[in-house]
Design a protein around this motif. Structure first.
Motif, short mmCIF file in Angstrom:
data_model
loop_
_atom_site.label_atom_id
_atom_site.label_comp_id
_atom_site.label_asym_id
_atom_site.label_seq_id
_atom_site.Cartn_x
_atom_site.Cartn_y
_atom_site.Cartn_z
N SER A 149 -25.11 20.32 -9.15
CA SER A 149 -23.94 19.92 -8.71
C SER A 149 -23.03 21.04 -8.54
CB SER A 149 -23.23 19.01 -9.75
OG SER A 149 -22.98 19.39 -10.94
N THR A 150 -22.80 22.23 -9.29
CA THR A 150 -22.22 23.25 -9.00
C THR A 150 -22.69 24.18 -7.66
OG1 THR A 150 -21.88 23.65 -11.47
CG2 THR A 150 -21.66 25.71 -10.20
N ILE A 151 -23.99 24.07 -7.51
CA ILE A 151 -24.49 24.66 -6.52
C ILE A 151 -24.10 24.08 -5.24
CG2 ILE A 151 -26.69 24.96 -5.05
CD1 ILE A 151 -27.92 25.72 -7.84
N LEU A 152 -24.16 22.73 -5.33
CA LEU A 152 -23.52 21.80 -4.07
C LEU A 152 -22.10 22.05 -3.67
CD1 LEU A 152 -25.53 18.61 -4.72
CD2 LEU A 152 -25.91 19.91 -2.77
N ALA A 153 -21.41 22.20 -4.77
CA ALA A 153 -19.99 22.39 -4.65
C ALA A 153 -19.62 23.98 -4.04
CB ALA A 153 -19.25 22.15 -5.88
N THR A 154 -20.50 24.71 -4.49
CA THR A 154 -20.47 26.02 -4.03
C THR A 154 -20.93 26.18 -2.43
OG1 THR A 154 -20.98 26.84 -6.15
CG2 THR A 154 -20.91 28.42 -4.39
N ILE A 155 -21.69 25.73 -2.11
CA ILE A 155 -22.13 25.40 -0.80
C ILE A 155 -21.12 24.73 0.04
CG2 ILE A 155 -23.55 24.26 0.82
CD1 ILE A 155 -26.09 24.49 -1.14
N ASP A 156 -20.43 23.81 -0.44
CA ASP A 156 -19.51 23.21 0.30
C ASP A 156 -18.28 23.92 0.69
OD1 ASP A 156 -18.61 20.62 1.61
OD2 ASP A 156 -17.10 20.43 -0.08
N ALA A 157 -17.99 25.06 -0.60
CA ALA A 157 -16.91 25.72 -0.24
C ALA A 157 -17.16 26.89 0.73
CB ALA A 157 -16.17 26.16 -1.73
N SER B 194 -14.78 21.63 -12.79
CA SER B 194 -15.31 20.38 -12.71
C SER B 194 -16.17 20.11 -11.45
CB SER B 194 -14.47 19.18 -12.80
OG SER B 194 -15.07 17.88 -12.79
N ALA B 195 -17.44 20.39 -11.18
CA ALA B 195 -18.08 20.48 -10.05
C ALA B 195 -18.11 19.44 -9.12
CB ALA B 195 -19.70 21.14 -10.23
N THR B 196 -18.11 18.03 -9.92
CA THR B 196 -18.16 17.01 -9.32
C THR B 196 -17.02 16.48 -8.64
OG1 THR B 196 -17.97 15.70 -11.31
CG2 THR B 196 -20.31 16.38 -10.62
N LYS B 197 -16.09 17.02 -9.20
CA LYS B 197 -14.33 16.45 -8.86
C LYS B 197 -13.92 17.64 -8.18
CE LYS B 197 -13.72 13.13 -12.49
NZ LYS B 197 -12.79 12.45 -13.53
N GLY B 198 -14.59 18.95 -7.98
CA GLY B 198 -13.86 19.86 -7.17
C GLY B 198 -12.89 20.78 -7.95
N GLU B 199 -12.70 20.52 -9.11
CA GLU B 199 -11.42 21.35 -9.79
C GLU B 199 -12.05 22.52 -10.23
OE1 GLU B 199 -9.01 21.02 -14.13
OE2 GLU B 199 -10.30 19.23 -13.46
#
Length: 218
Positions: A45-53, A196-201
Motif C-alpha cells: 500500500s505504501t508503494i502504491l501510494a508512492t507510485i500515485d504521488a 497513512s498509506a491507504t488514506k494518503g496522510e
C-alpha cells in the motif's frame, strides 16, 4: 571442532553482483529503492501510494519479492505499472543475483525509478546489498514503538524510516516520542515520515523527499 563460516562466501558473491547491478543502474540513470519491512506493515500500500504521488514525473517499475504467490505484483500491474515477481521459495531475503535476473525483463532505458519490495523480514535483508541507491524501512504503528530496540540493524541500514498506519495511533499504545528517540540514537541522519498509506496522510512529504533524490541522480 572445526567451524565453517558459510555466510561470508555468500555475502562476497552477493557483493560482486551488487556492484555490477549498481553500475548497470548508474549507466541507465535509474534510481533503485529497496523497501524493507515486516509482513503486514503496509509495504504494498505504501508503494502504491508512492507510485500515485510520483508517476506524473517519473517512469516507475516494481520488483516484488515474496516467499510465494504473486498477489502483490498483480496489484501493482493493475495500476498500469510494470512489475516483476520474484518468489524466493522459502528464502527470507532477496539477493543481488535475483535482482539482476528480474531487471532483464525491464526496459531500463525508459525507467527513472525501480522500487524493490523485499521479503517481509526485519533481519536478513539488511545484510544483502542489491545494488540499490537507498534502503528504506517501513514500521507500522500496530507493531509497537519498541522495534528499534529489538531490530537495531534494519534501522541503522535505512536512509529513511516510514511510520505507517498513523491513523491507528489512538487505538494502539504507541509511544511516538520514545520511537523517535530510539531511531535517533541508532541513525541520527534518517528522517522519519509518519504516513497513512491507504488514506494518503503524510505521503506527499515522503514522496517529495524521494523525488529530490531521484532528481539528484538524473
Amino acid at each position: 571442532m572445526a567451524h565453517i563460516d558459510i555466510k561470508q562466501p555468500i555475502l562476497v558473491k552477493n557483493e560482486k553482483q551488487a556492484l555490477e547491478n549498481r553500475d548497470l543502474f548508474k549507466q541507465h540513470r535509474v534510481f533503485v529503492l529497496d523497501i524493507m519491512a515486516s509482513p503486514g506493515s503496509g509495504k504494498t500500500s505504501t508503494i502504491l501510494a508512492t507510485i500515485d504521488a510520483l508517476r506524473d514525473e517519473f517512469n516507475i517499475a516494481v520488483i516484488e519479492g515474496d516467499i510465494a504467490s504473486s498477489v502483490d505484483a498483480e496489484k501493482i500491474k493493475a495500476q498500469g505499472i510494470a512489475a516483476v515477481q520474484i518468489n524466493t521459495g522459502g528464502a527470507c531475503h532477496l539477493e543481488s543475483e535475483m535482482i539482476r535476473r528480474a531487471v532483464d525483463v525491464l526496459d531500463l532505458e525508459r525507467l527513472d525509478l525501480i522500487i524493490i519490495e523485499n521479503v517481509g523480514n526485519l533481519v536478513c535483508p539488511t545484510d544483502f546489498d542489491l545494488g540499490e541507491n537507498l534502503k528504506v524501512m517501513i514500521l507500522s504503528v500496530p507493531e509497537g514503538d519498541d522495534k528499534p530496540l529489538k531490530y537495531p540493524g534494519v534501522f541503522q541500514a535505512s536512509k529513511a524510516v516510514i511510520l505507517n498506519k498513523v491513523d491507528t495511533m489512538p487505538v494502539f499504545n504507541f509511544d511516538e516520542e520514545a520511537f523517535r528517540a530510539s531511531v535517533g540514537q541508532l541513525n541520527p541522519t534518517a528522517p522519519i515520515f509518519p504516513i497513512s498509506a491507504t488514506k494518503g496522510e503524510g505521503v506527499e512529504d515522503w514522496a517529495t523527499w524521494l523525488a529530490e533524490r531521484i532528481r539528484e541522480l538524473q
